[in-house]
Design a protein around this motif. Sequence first.
Motif, PDB file in Angstrom:
ATOM      1  N   ASP A   1       0.816  -1.224   0.000  1.00 37.02           N
ATOM      2  CA  ASP A   1       0.000   0.000   0.000  1.00 37.02           C
ATOM      3  C   ASP A   1       0.848   1.272   0.000  1.00 37.02           C
ATOM      4  O   ASP A   1       0.632   2.193  -0.795  1.00 37.02           O
ATOM      5  CB  ASP A   1      -0.945  -0.015   1.202  1.00 37.02           C
ATOM      6  N   GLY A   2       1.809   1.321   0.924  1.00 32.91           N
ATOM      7  CA  GLY A   2       2.665   2.499   0.978  1.00 32.91           C
ATOM      8  C   GLY A   2       3.482   2.683  -0.280  1.00 32.91           C
ATOM      9  O   GLY A   2       3.705   3.806  -0.745  1.00 32.91           O
ATOM     10  N   ALA A   3       3.956   1.561  -0.855  1.00 35.50           N
ATOM     11  CA  ALA A   3       4.748   1.638  -2.083  1.00 35.50           C
ATOM     12  C   ALA A   3       3.941   2.245  -3.222  1.00 35.50           C
ATOM     13  O   ALA A   3       4.475   2.961  -4.071  1.00 35.50           O
ATOM     14  CB  ALA A   3       5.241   0.249  -2.468  1.00 35.50           C
TER      15      ALA A   3
ATOM     16  N   ALA B   1       5.410   5.488  -5.040  1.00 31.35           N
ATOM     17  CA  ALA B   1       5.766   5.330  -6.452  1.00 31.35           C
ATOM     18  C   ALA B   1       5.020   6.344  -7.314  1.00 31.35           C
ATOM     19  O   ALA B   1       5.572   6.893  -8.277  1.00 31.35           O
ATOM     20  CB  ALA B   1       5.452   3.910  -6.918  1.00 31.35           C
ATOM     21  N   THR B   2       3.767   6.616  -6.976  1.00 33.04           N
ATOM     22  CA  THR B   2       2.994   7.633  -7.704  1.00 33.04           C
ATOM     23  C   THR B   2       3.631   9.005  -7.556  1.00 33.04           C
ATOM     24  O   THR B   2       3.701   9.788  -8.519  1.00 33.04           O
ATOM     25  CB  THR B   2       1.540   7.649  -7.198  1.00 33.04           C
TER      26      THR B   2
ATOM     27  N   GLY C   1       9.231   5.327 -10.878  1.00 29.92           N
ATOM     28  CA  GLY C   1       7.954   5.330 -10.174  1.00 29.92           C
ATOM     29  C   GLY C   1       6.914   4.435 -10.816  1.00 29.92           C
ATOM     30  O   GLY C   1       6.190   3.698 -10.126  1.00 29.92           O
ATOM     31  N   GLU C   2       6.870   4.440 -12.150  1.00 23.28           N
ATOM     32  CA  GLU C   2       5.800   3.714 -12.850  1.00 23.28           C
ATOM     33  C   GLU C   2       5.906   2.209 -12.664  1.00 23.28           C
ATOM     34  O   GLU C   2       4.895   1.517 -12.476  1.00 23.28           O
ATOM     35  CB  GLU C   2       5.840   4.050 -14.337  1.00 23.28           C
ATOM     36  N   GLY C   3       7.114   1.650 -12.706  1.00 18.38           N
ATOM     37  CA  GLY C   3       7.272   0.211 -12.563  1.00 18.38           C
ATOM     38  C   GLY C   3       6.790  -0.321 -11.218  1.00 18.38           C
ATOM     39  O   GLY C   3       5.906  -1.180 -11.164  1.00 18.38           O
ATOM     40  N   PRO C   4       7.340   0.174 -10.096  1.00 13.06           N
ATOM     41  CA  PRO C   4       6.868  -0.295  -8.787  1.00 13.06           C
ATOM     42  C   PRO C   4       5.405   0.025  -8.508  1.00 13.06           C
ATOM     43  O   PRO C   4       4.744  -0.702  -7.774  1.00 13.06           O
ATOM     44  CB  PRO C   4       7.791   0.444  -7.807  1.00 13.06           C
ATOM     45  N   GLN C   5       4.895   1.115  -9.095  1.00  8.06           N
ATOM     46  CA  GLN C   5       3.481   1.425  -8.894  1.00  8.06           C
ATOM     47  C   GLN C   5       2.600   0.299  -9.420  1.00  8.06           C
ATOM     48  O   GLN C   5       1.645  -0.135  -8.758  1.00  8.06           O
ATOM     49  CB  GLN C   5       3.115   2.732  -9.613  1.00  8.06           C
ATOM     50  N   LEU C   6       2.930  -0.219 -10.603  1.00 11.25           N
ATOM     51  CA  LEU C   6       2.144  -1.304 -11.189  1.00 11.25           C
ATOM     52  C   LEU C   6       2.283  -2.584 -10.363  1.00 11.25           C
ATOM     53  O   LEU C   6       1.293  -3.279 -10.110  1.00 11.25           O
ATOM     54  CB  LEU C   6       2.605  -1.552 -12.627  1.00 11.25           C
ATOM     55  N   THR C   7       3.496  -2.886  -9.924  1.00 12.33           N
ATOM     56  CA  THR C   7       3.702  -4.077  -9.110  1.00 12.33           C
ATOM     57  C   THR C   7       2.926  -3.993  -7.808  1.00 12.33           C
ATOM     58  O   THR C   7       2.304  -4.965  -7.362  1.00 12.33           O
ATOM     59  CB  THR C   7       5.203  -4.259  -8.814  1.00 12.33           C
TER      60      THR C   7
ATOM     61  N   LEU D   1      -1.698  15.613 -12.022  1.00 13.82           N
ATOM     62  CA  LEU D   1      -2.618  14.482 -11.817  1.00 13.82           C
ATOM     63  C   LEU D   1      -2.003  13.418 -10.909  1.00 13.82           C
ATOM     64  O   LEU D   1      -2.720  12.737 -10.183  1.00 13.82           O
ATOM     65  CB  LEU D   1      -3.007  13.875 -13.163  1.00 13.82           C
ATOM     66  N   GLN D   2      -0.675  13.285 -10.949  1.00  9.54           N
ATOM     67  CA  GLN D   2      -0.039  12.360 -10.004  1.00  9.54           C
ATOM     68  C   GLN D   2      -0.203  12.872  -8.573  1.00  9.54           C
ATOM     69  O   GLN D   2      -0.437  12.086  -7.638  1.00  9.54           O
ATOM     70  CB  GLN D   2       1.450  12.179 -10.332  1.00  9.54           C
ATOM     71  N   ALA D   3      -0.092  14.189  -8.394  1.00  8.01           N
ATOM     72  CA  ALA D   3      -0.324  14.763  -7.065  1.00  8.01           C
ATOM     73  C   ALA D   3      -1.772  14.552  -6.636  1.00  8.01           C
ATOM     74  O   ALA D   3      -2.049  14.246  -5.462  1.00  8.01           O
ATOM     75  CB  ALA D   3       0.028  16.256  -7.079  1.00  8.01           C
TER      76      ALA D   3
END
Length: 408
Positions: free
Chosen positions: A280-282, A286-287, A316-322, A377-379
């Motif tokens: 959850d925190g990741a 990551a976002t 950021g994008e890779g770990p966000q998806l994982t 939008l990420q914020a």
Amino acid sequence: MLWRYMAGAAGARTGDDMSGPALLVLGLAVSGSPAVAGWLLAGLTVSASVGGPLLGVLLDRSRRPGRLLAWCLVGYAGGLLLILGLLGRAPDALVIALAVLAGLLGPALSGGWTAQIPLAVPAGLLPRATALDSISYNVAALLGPALAGLVATLGGGSWPVIVAAALIVASLPIALTLPARHGDGTTGAGGRSIAAELVAGMRAITGSVPLRRATATSMVSMAGIAMLVVCTPLLGERLAGGAGYGALLLAVTAATALAANAVLARLAPAVRTTGGWWPDGALVWATAVLGAGIALTALADGVALAVVGAAIAGVGEGPQLTALFAVRHRDAPARLRSQIFTTGASLKITSFAAGSAVAGPLAGHSVPLALLAGAGLQAVAVLVYWGLSPRRSRTPEISAPRAGGTAR
């Protein structure tokens, strides 16, 4: 079984990521009309929001989901080949309608594969398998468009569609070997109608804080990622004198996302024991990193700074998806898992389409402004995450994983 699954998922997703650019190239080559090319791509993507939830229900109700997945692969590849055969020979409206029908099956190539991981690997390997599965998305995002461009350059406008269909069909034997479901397939539906199962799936997403929060966060973030994708050709043209350099920026983002997920896959056992930080925190951190990378590309006044920004965005994008996949595997009820994954994929595709629609006119006015909107939008996605969190856990350090793991 894990590596066989990975090969099938990577091949199908590479063909999927290749199919969009391939149809653009085909539409321009055959019709000479950017409008027809654009409508073909739009038709292929817009129907995913309808097809995803229904495909998920059917996969969840199937005793042998691999067989249904195989039929989806055949249908998607067949749709691409029908478009190739009919474009220029049949009315454009009919060909675009075929693209819409093929697009209904699109979520099977993404979330439909991912939902089968618990059937394909032992529970103890699920964290590592999830990270590797995310890598297959990064590989597909890196190779698909590049292959479409290379094949079109070497063989002409028709060949990218043929190669995309071939990659998808090549995954067919692996889909057919996916294990059968025991105890939570057709019997798990309890005799309920498909409509009731669709409602149950949406309730599972909206009724679970982690699922609701992760889904909403990823949707808002995906709209911002779309702005980055739309802006990169214009950014390449502005900074380096050629739109092709923008494609290289996307390749940098995909490469660093791939590298970040490779590190996560290696560290999967340790990551699993880090308590509330993962997943959850990741997801929220990551976002935030993704937003910082997009903001840096917006402020770039030279190629070097733009490359650094694109690289940070990928980290950021890779770990966000994982992390997103890990939340779904952990919190999705077993009998609804496929539906939750395919519905999530559909919602993200829809968000990407919405972000692209806004990014085009905005980038025409100002590329840096459009990129800053994508970073913004990420914020917003981070704020959505916190806003949907219970007050006692409105920090990235979410409570420790509950007992039961992925069986829920």
